[in-house]
Write an enzyme that holds these catalytic residues in place. Structure first.
Site, PDB file in Angstrom:
ATOM      1  N   ASP A  71      45.141 -13.964  26.491  1.00 44.32           N
ATOM      2  CA  ASP A  71      43.965 -14.621  25.901  1.00 44.32           C
ATOM      3  C   ASP A  71      44.163 -16.132  25.777  1.00 44.32           C
ATOM      4  O   ASP A  71      43.804 -16.735  24.759  1.00 44.32           O
ATOM      5  CB  ASP A  71      43.650 -14.049  24.514  1.00 44.32           C
ATOM      6  CG  ASP A  71      43.618 -12.531  24.487  1.00 44.32           C
ATOM      7  OD1 ASP A  71      43.302 -11.936  25.527  1.00 44.32           O
ATOM      8  OD2 ASP A  71      43.912 -11.950  23.429  1.00 44.32           O
ATOM      9  N   GLU A 248      33.793  -8.886  25.900  1.00 47.06           N
ATOM     10  CA  GLU A 248      34.482  -9.766  24.962  1.00 47.06           C
ATOM     11  C   GLU A 248      34.913 -11.044  25.680  1.00 47.06           C
ATOM     12  O   GLU A 248      34.582 -11.260  26.855  1.00 47.06           O
ATOM     13  CB  GLU A 248      35.696  -9.062  24.344  1.00 47.06           C
ATOM     14  CG  GLU A 248      36.719  -8.579  25.337  1.00 47.06           C
ATOM     15  CD  GLU A 248      37.812  -7.737  24.681  1.00 47.06           C
ATOM     16  OE1 GLU A 248      37.647  -7.323  23.531  1.00 47.06           O
ATOM     17  OE2 GLU A 248      38.835  -7.502  25.352  1.00 47.06           O
TER      18      GLU A 248
END
Length: 489
Positions: A71, A248
């Site tokens: 991420d 997401e």
């Protein structure tokens, strides 16, 4: 007899001239070979091929390089590129604190350290989470603002906070909550995965969210780094049918040349079918629409098919491939655009790496990414003779997010492809490779028509420089290709 002999000799002479003429035309008009001697290829990114799985470095942070990156967001500061990423490692619980790496060139990464040692009491009380997720860093008013998430897995008990520093490597001062979501509150958003983006007028926005309510965007006060309205979850910009359709990791970037904002999100499960999709809008708050005109807020059964797929799980020859190719970041420098994302090694999906890929733009203003990791390559003129030869190709279908294996492709000197005389290739325009592929009964009007950008790249699987292509067909499905380079023995 003498007249006939003269006519015969004249005929032979004309025939010879015609043969020579045709040969010269063939020689100068047709591509001659598939060599790359006139192409400037990137240098090897390391002395020897990089190991994707290496248990010797498990507890040696200085040797982590891109290992255990998840991420990540990227920012350039003080002449270096900095990566801030989720607390993650293999073989033991990760040390809390947001991992920091830096690089001079987006290729070689050095582990710097961590932000924080534990989550704040406020974040703990809201979520019972113990580690940090999905950070994002932006510079506002000569200060660095670090946005982070803490969350309870599988619930909307989530917390986005912000920390501030005068220096990119810290120390960081935690300024507390930006937005908190709770099960049963009046909101629908899940407060994770923040990305701060400036619109074309300099206004700051936070795009965020994930499973549950979808992806939202709301205004940020640049003077404080907090929301303009602390209770406003913002405008919905992307969602899917239900919780079984994962979404997401949103990012937005503006391209002044096209006049569009580009939203990227990740679909599906992070360990295998994770993939990055994109859509665009003239307004930062949407609506965001993909190549086929589908809106990203679609909640019908077709929501599996929305968004142009930019990258998904793939495997070229001589490798175990990469899975979990999602949760991307976007950034631009001097008119060059890049996409970063997680990638999990095919031989062990718990080993997550940082991948950086060059973005190129189609003639109609859509981003597509290189099929190979960035190694310092520069776009340059490519000639027809460079294209001839053997290639590997990978199709990234929107309806199938499983690992896609490469297939062989032969581009011949006469413009044909393989043994099929109905399929053709041509190099046109600005390094645009057009493939016309005969597929009766399946393709529109029996032909798939691909427009692909050709650029140099480093072949990480075979450890040599090469050419790659990336682009879409008339339905917005991406095709990747990599040329097979014959090595000297």
């Amino acid at each position: 007899m003498k007249l006939k002999t003269k006519k015969y000799k004249a005929g032979v002479f004309i025939l010879i001239v015609l043969i020579i003429g045709v040969t010269l035309v063939m020689t100068f008009a047709m591509p001659k070979s598939g060599n790359l001697s006139d192409v400037t290829l990137p240098a090897a990114p390391a002395d020897k091929p990089v190991q994707n799985v290496n248990s010797d470095i498990l507890y040696k942070e200085k040797d982590w390089t891109t290992n255990f990156t998840h991420d990540a967001s990227i920012i350039k500061a003080d002449g270096r590129y900095y990566s801030f990423s989720t607390d993650y490692m293999v073989g033991a619980p990760p040390t809390p604190g947001i991992q920091i790496r830096k690089s001079k060139d987006l290729i070689h990464w050095e582990f710097v350290g961590r932000v924080f040692e534990q989550v704040s009491p406020e974040a703990w009380e809201s979520t019972k989470g113990t580690t940090f997720w999905a950070p994002d860093v932006v510079k506002l008013n000569d200060k660095y603002y670090l946005y982070y998430s803490v969350s309870s897995v599988g619930k909307r008990n989530s917390y986005i906070g912000v920390a501030v520093s005068d220096n990119i490597e810290g120390p960081w001062i935690d300024e507390g909550a930006v937005f908190i979501s709770q099960e049963g509150d009046e909101h629908t958003v899940n407060a994770i995965d923040p990305d701060i983006v400036l619109d074309e007028h300099g206004q700051a926005w936070m795009v965020y969210g994930s499973y549950f309510g979808g992806i939202f965007i709301t205004k940020v006060d640049s003077a404080t780094g907090k929301l303009v309205d602390p209770n406003d979850e913002g405008t919905l910009v992307a969602q899917r049918k239900n919780m079984n359709y994962g979404i997401e990791g949103p990012e937005i970037i503006y391209n002044g040349d096209t006049g569009y904002y580009y939203l990227t999100v990740s679909y599906e499960w992070l360990e295998d079918t994770y993939n990055v999709r994109t859509a665009r809008s003239k307004n930062i708050t949407g609506p965001y629409v993909d190549y086929n005109g589908s809106e990203m807020i679609d909640t019908t059964d077709e929501s599996f098919n929305t968004g142009n797929k930019l990258v998904g799980a793939y495997r070229f020859e001589n490798s175990d491939g990469w899975l979990g190719t999602g949760h991307n970041a976007l950034f631009e420098e001097n008119g060059e655009y890049y996409l970063t994302h997680n990638a999990r090694a095919g031989e062990d999906v718990y080993w997550s790496h940082l991948h950086v890929r060059k973005i190129v733009w189609t003639d109609d203003g859509w981003p597509v990414v290189s099929p190979e990791r960035y190694a310092g390559e520069a776009e340059q003129e490519i000639n027809e003779e460079n294209i001839i030869g053997k290639w590997e190709q990978i199709l990234l279908p929107r309806y199938d997010d499983s690992l896609q294996d490469s297939q062989n492709l032969q581009l011949k000197s006469n413009g044909e492809m393989g043994e099929d005389d109905k399929s053709h290739w041509a190099l046109t325009g600005d390094n645009t490779l057009e493939l016309t592929v005969y597929d009766p009964g399946r393709a529109p009007d029996d032909y798939w028509k691909y427009k692909l950008k050709v650029i140099p790249a480093w072949d990480w699987e075979n450890w040599n420089g090469t050419l790659v292509f990336t682009g879409m067909d008339q339905e917005g499905t991406v095709l990747w290709g990599k040329k097979t380079v014959e090595k000297n023995k």
